[in-house]
Scaffold this motif. Sequence first.
Motif, mmCIF file in Angstrom:
data_model
loop_
_atom_site.group_PDB
_atom_site.id
_atom_site.type_symbol
_atom_site.label_atom_id
_atom_site.label_comp_id
_atom_site.label_asym_id
_atom_site.label_seq_id
_atom_site.Cartn_x
_atom_site.Cartn_y
_atom_site.Cartn_z
ATOM 1 N N GLU A 69 59.079 25.853 -41.335
ATOM 2 C CA GLU A 69 58.300 25.743 -40.093
ATOM 3 C C GLU A 69 57.643 27.073 -39.759
ATOM 4 O OE1 GLU A 69 56.643 24.210 -36.631
ATOM 5 O OE2 GLU A 69 57.658 23.127 -38.250
ATOM 6 N N HIS A 70 58.393 28.155 -39.852
ATOM 7 C CA HIS A 70 57.852 29.458 -39.469
ATOM 8 C C HIS A 70 56.888 30.021 -40.511
ATOM 9 C CE1 HIS A 70 60.086 29.974 -35.769
ATOM 10 N NE2 HIS A 70 61.186 29.558 -36.379
ATOM 11 N N LEU A 71 56.911 29.494 -41.720
ATOM 12 C CA LEU A 71 55.939 29.888 -42.745
ATOM 13 C C LEU A 71 54.766 28.916 -42.813
ATOM 14 C CD1 LEU A 71 58.309 31.035 -45.633
ATOM 15 C CD2 LEU A 71 56.852 32.486 -44.193
ATOM 16 N N ASP A 72 54.762 27.932 -41.919
ATOM 17 C CA ASP A 72 53.683 26.939 -41.868
ATOM 18 C C ASP A 72 53.495 26.269 -43.229
ATOM 19 O OD1 ASP A 72 51.717 25.470 -40.575
ATOM 20 O OD2 ASP A 72 50.130 26.889 -41.099
ATOM 21 N N VAL A 73 54.602 25.883 -43.843
ATOM 22 C CA VAL A 73 54.554 25.200 -45.133
ATOM 23 C C VAL A 73 54.162 23.748 -44.896
ATOM 24 C CG1 VAL A 73 55.897 24.493 -47.159
ATOM 25 C CG2 VAL A 73 56.298 26.733 -46.099
ATOM 26 N N PRO A 74 53.174 23.213 -45.623
ATOM 27 C CA PRO A 74 52.787 21.811 -45.450
ATOM 28 C C PRO A 74 53.969 20.876 -45.691
ATOM 29 C CG PRO A 74 51.148 22.974 -46.750
ATOM 30 C CD PRO A 74 52.317 23.906 -46.608
ATOM 31 N N VAL A 75 53.904 19.695 -45.065
ATOM 32 C CA VAL A 75 55.007 18.743 -45.124
ATOM 33 C C VAL A 75 55.370 18.387 -46.562
ATOM 34 C CG1 VAL A 75 55.675 16.375 -44.538
ATOM 35 C CG2 VAL A 75 54.580 17.811 -42.828
ATOM 36 N N ARG A 76 54.368 18.134 -47.397
ATOM 37 C CA ARG A 76 54.647 17.790 -48.794
ATOM 38 C C ARG A 76 55.465 18.887 -49.478
ATOM 39 N NH1 ARG A 76 52.409 14.352 -52.409
ATOM 40 N NH2 ARG A 76 50.734 13.784 -50.965
ATOM 41 N N TYR A 91 60.898 14.090 -45.700
ATOM 42 C CA TYR A 91 59.692 13.410 -45.238
ATOM 43 C C TYR A 91 59.255 12.344 -46.248
ATOM 44 C CZ TYR A 91 59.715 17.628 -42.418
ATOM 45 O OH TYR A 91 60.101 18.649 -41.579
ATOM 46 N N PRO A 92 59.144 11.082 -45.829
ATOM 47 C CA PRO A 92 58.665 10.028 -46.738
ATOM 48 C C PRO A 92 57.162 10.162 -46.963
ATOM 49 C CG PRO A 92 58.919 9.152 -44.535
ATOM 50 C CD PRO A 92 59.441 10.568 -44.485
ATOM 51 N N PHE A 245 47.131 15.178 -36.996
ATOM 52 C CA PHE A 245 48.239 14.660 -36.203
ATOM 53 C C PHE A 245 49.236 15.769 -35.875
ATOM 54 C CE2 PHE A 245 46.490 10.903 -38.179
ATOM 55 C CZ PHE A 245 46.539 9.981 -37.144
ATOM 56 N N ASN A 246 49.740 15.751 -34.662
ATOM 57 C CA ASN A 246 50.720 16.734 -34.223
ATOM 58 C C ASN A 246 52.120 16.305 -34.661
ATOM 59 O OD1 ASN A 246 51.616 19.029 -32.905
ATOM 60 N ND2 ASN A 246 51.856 17.995 -30.943
ATOM 61 N N THR A 247 52.907 17.249 -35.139
ATOM 62 C CA THR A 247 54.294 17.037 -35.578
ATOM 63 C C THR A 247 54.453 15.809 -36.475
ATOM 64 O OG1 THR A 247 54.870 15.790 -33.560
ATOM 65 C CG2 THR A 247 55.233 18.175 -33.541
ATOM 66 N N PRO A 248 53.698 15.694 -37.558
ATOM 67 C CA PRO A 248 53.846 14.524 -38.439
ATOM 68 C C PRO A 248 55.188 14.557 -39.158
ATOM 69 C CG PRO A 248 52.428 16.161 -39.463
ATOM 70 C CD PRO A 248 52.705 16.658 -38.077
ATOM 71 N N THR A 252 51.948 11.295 -45.900
ATOM 72 C CA THR A 252 50.631 10.656 -45.820
ATOM 73 C C THR A 252 49.950 10.963 -44.503
ATOM 74 O OG1 THR A 252 51.344 8.844 -47.257
ATOM 75 C CG2 THR A 252 49.416 8.445 -45.872
ATOM 76 N N VAL A 253 50.677 10.808 -43.407
ATOM 77 C CA VAL A 253 50.110 11.042 -42.081
ATOM 78 C C VAL A 253 49.755 12.517 -41.901
ATOM 79 C CG1 VAL A 253 50.553 10.900 -39.591
ATOM 80 C CG2 VAL A 253 51.347 9.085 -41.123
ATOM 81 N N ALA A 254 50.592 13.405 -42.428
ATOM 82 C CA ALA A 254 50.340 14.838 -42.296
ATOM 83 C C ALA A 254 49.030 15.249 -42.951
ATOM 84 C CB ALA A 254 51.498 15.628 -42.901
ATOM 85 N N GLU A 255 48.620 14.516 -43.982
ATOM 86 C CA GLU A 255 47.440 14.916 -44.748
ATOM 87 C C GLU A 255 46.169 14.179 -44.314
ATOM 88 O OE1 GLU A 255 48.613 14.468 -48.837
ATOM 89 O OE2 GLU A 255 49.829 16.303 -48.802
ATOM 90 N N LEU A 256 46.251 13.366 -43.267
ATOM 91 C CA LEU A 256 45.064 12.685 -42.750
ATOM 92 C C LEU A 256 44.345 13.572 -41.738
ATOM 93 C CD1 LEU A 256 46.378 9.050 -42.143
ATOM 94 C CD2 LEU A 256 44.878 9.826 -44.000
#
Length: 277
Positions: A69-76, A91-92, A245-248, A252-256
């Motif tokens: 979170e603190h390194l802003d790493v993408p969800v994937r 994360y699915p 989207f906020n807090t995905p 899939t949702v994180a990358e839209l």
Amino acid sequence: MTIVPPGAALPAATPADQGIGPLLRAWREQRRVSQLELALRADSSARHISFIETGRSRPSEEMVLRLAEHLDVPVRERNALLLAAGYAPRYPETPLDDPALDALRAGMEQLIQGYEPYPALVVDALYNVHAANRGVLMLLDDLPEHLLEPPLNAMRLTLHPEGLAPRIRNLREWRGHLLAQMDRQIALRRSEPLRALYEEVAAYPVPEEPPGAGEPAEPVPYFALPMRIEHGGRVLSFISSISTFNTPMDVTVAELAIETLLPADPATVKYLQSLMP
């Protein structure tokens, strides 16, 4: 969100079986954060961060997620960090056509339709178009069929010499903006498919601009770089706005992203409203 300058080198790919240490160090160095700074952000110690990076300590699942979170790493990539630390992915990655995302798809469709007559579309991390409103379809009038075959790709449609590129009056500026945007996202996501797309569209020949194409007929005090594009014998000016989207909690949702093209001058507003009363 930390933005990596265009052209920044990607961290070297690190196999998960080498543990979380090299992966964490790569993300920390890419974000230009010291061990001490990361420790302070994550309520830890520089010693503990050092031990994780060298493999002398195994972080808890909670600590992995906190550091990500603190390194802003993408969800994937957070899933990759968890796997490297010996934990299950958190994360699915739900296919967009899955019934579980019916409400999300309906909401996005309603949202982009609400922007009409202004163009709006939904794209994923590779700029593939998943939904578009009538404003977008208006701009795609008369494009060749091979560019309109699914999956539509917003970058190809915009920069291909048979696409929108010849119609964009300030193409060199707009092309530079799009390529810099992709470059930043490549550094953020460490995505090889995105890099391949970047190399493809960056190699497209740039159509010659007609004399005076780079400047509006009358000076306009734009507040952001507009895309100035010809349509129906007029030059329309648009400012791009991108929403995510906020807090995905799903890859899939994180990358839209929802991109809207807002009119940059009154003449564009009037023309669009005349097309879609």
